[in-house]
Every structure is written in structure tokens, then in C-alpha cells.
Design an enzyme around this catalytic site. Sequence first.
Site, PDB file in Angstrom:
ATOM      1  N   SER A 138      -1.558   5.676   1.830  1.00  0.00           N
ATOM      2  CA  SER A 138      -2.752   4.827   1.860  1.00  0.00           C
ATOM      3  C   SER A 138      -2.840   4.119   3.201  1.00  0.00           C
ATOM      4  O   SER A 138      -1.843   3.916   3.883  1.00  0.00           O
ATOM      5  CB  SER A 138      -2.688   3.772   0.754  1.00  0.00           C
ATOM      6  N   LEU A 197       0.880  -1.164   0.000  1.00  0.00           N
ATOM      7  CA  LEU A 197       0.000   0.000   0.000  1.00  0.00           C
ATOM      8  C   LEU A 197       0.918   1.214   0.000  1.00  0.00           C
ATOM      9  O   LEU A 197       1.943   1.224   0.686  1.00  0.00           O
ATOM     10  CB  LEU A 197      -0.897   0.027   1.241  1.00  0.00           C
ATOM     11  N   ASP A 198       0.571   2.234  -0.761  1.00  0.00           N
ATOM     12  CA  ASP A 198       1.383   3.449  -0.815  1.00  0.00           C
ATOM     13  C   ASP A 198       1.503   4.070   0.569  1.00  0.00           C
ATOM     14  O   ASP A 198       0.662   3.857   1.443  1.00  0.00           O
ATOM     15  CB  ASP A 198       0.769   4.468  -1.775  1.00  0.00           C
ATOM     16  N   LYS A 199       2.520   4.893   0.752  1.00  0.00           N
ATOM     17  CA  LYS A 199       2.769   5.551   2.031  1.00  0.00           C
ATOM     18  C   LYS A 199       1.540   6.316   2.518  1.00  0.00           C
ATOM     19  O   LYS A 199       1.222   6.303   3.702  1.00  0.00           O
ATOM     20  CB  LYS A 199       3.961   6.507   1.900  1.00  0.00           C
TER      21      LYS A 199
END
Length: 193
Positions: free
Chosen positions: A110, A106-108
Site C-alpha cells: 500500500s 499501511l501494508d507493504k
Amino acid sequence: MALERVQKVMAEQGMCSRRAAEQIILEGRVKVNGHPVNLGDKMDVNRDTLSIDGQRIRLEKKQEYHYLMLHKPRGFVTTTSDERGRKTVMDLLADYPARVFPVGRLDKDSEGLLLLTNDGSFANLMMHPSHGVSKLYRVTVRPRADESQVIALSKGVTLDDGSVTQPAVINVVVDEPGRTVMEMTIKEGKNRQ
């Protein structure tokens, strides 16, 4: 004698992802019984000796598998270590007794469910697009997404690197001036998708 591909052994032992293991092998850094390994070479975990960069790796003969579900908060990078010193999801598990690694990412910025394990086969089953495991994301778009953008996402879009995503199933949950909230179901996890 149970022979397994070296990159699979490395991933199942939690050393790195299978893809990273393949790269390390291609770089000529891996040996089995003192002999350089090529992609696809096999080894017996119970008999053979594995070394990376000249260091012998202790292989667990019988491994206890761990499967964790973690609610990843915003601000944490989904990786086991970060060369830039950012907070990682592993910081949230500092006291966990076994070495595990993230399944997917998951992106930072998110947040949401992240699986972690030390079972490389399970991780591959969950992440590789050929297995067709769907992932559901709830996405807020600002400003509001128009109909053509939603249709484009549902057909697949071209990313900055030129790759094209598989079609996504889009369900618009909220559509109001200034924002659109969508539930997106995808079967792959390309970076920045």
C-alpha cells in the site's frame, strides 16, 4: 510529583507502542527502582529509575515532540525494524534527527499518508478505536466488486482470525468491467482489514 503509568511512560518516551510496553511488563522484564512492575503501576519520570531486561533506561525529562507526515511508497514495511531485512519506513527517515515511530500502519503493497511521531499520547489518540478517528482509504479491487460485497463491507466483515470489523462507509468511485475503485472510511485498523 506527577505519577504516570509505566506503559504510558515507555510509549511516550518512544521506546515502543503502549501495547508492546504492556506485553514487556507482563513478561516481567520491567523494573522501577529495582522492583518488578505490574500493569497499571505508576512512576515519576523525574525521580524514579526505569530498567528493562536489567538495563537502565535514560528517560527524557522534557521531551520535544515531533510530528511527521510521510507519503509511504509501495514496498516498505510500516515498522521501526524488520527481522526479515525488508525495507522499512524508517529507511526513508535515516537522516531525521529524532527517533519517531509510525502511527498506525499501511501494508507493504500500500501507499499513502503515514503519520510518524515520538508523542505516545498523540499516537494512541489517533489509533485507538475508542477515539473514533476516521481513516480514508482508496482501494482498487480486481476483479470488479459486486454489490453484495460492497454491502457486506459497509456492514462489517469477519476476518481470517474470526474478528469482525466495524461498519465502513463505502463510496464507489469507479465501477467498470474488471475493477472497482472505492473510498472506504473506517474507524479501526485491524491487520489485513
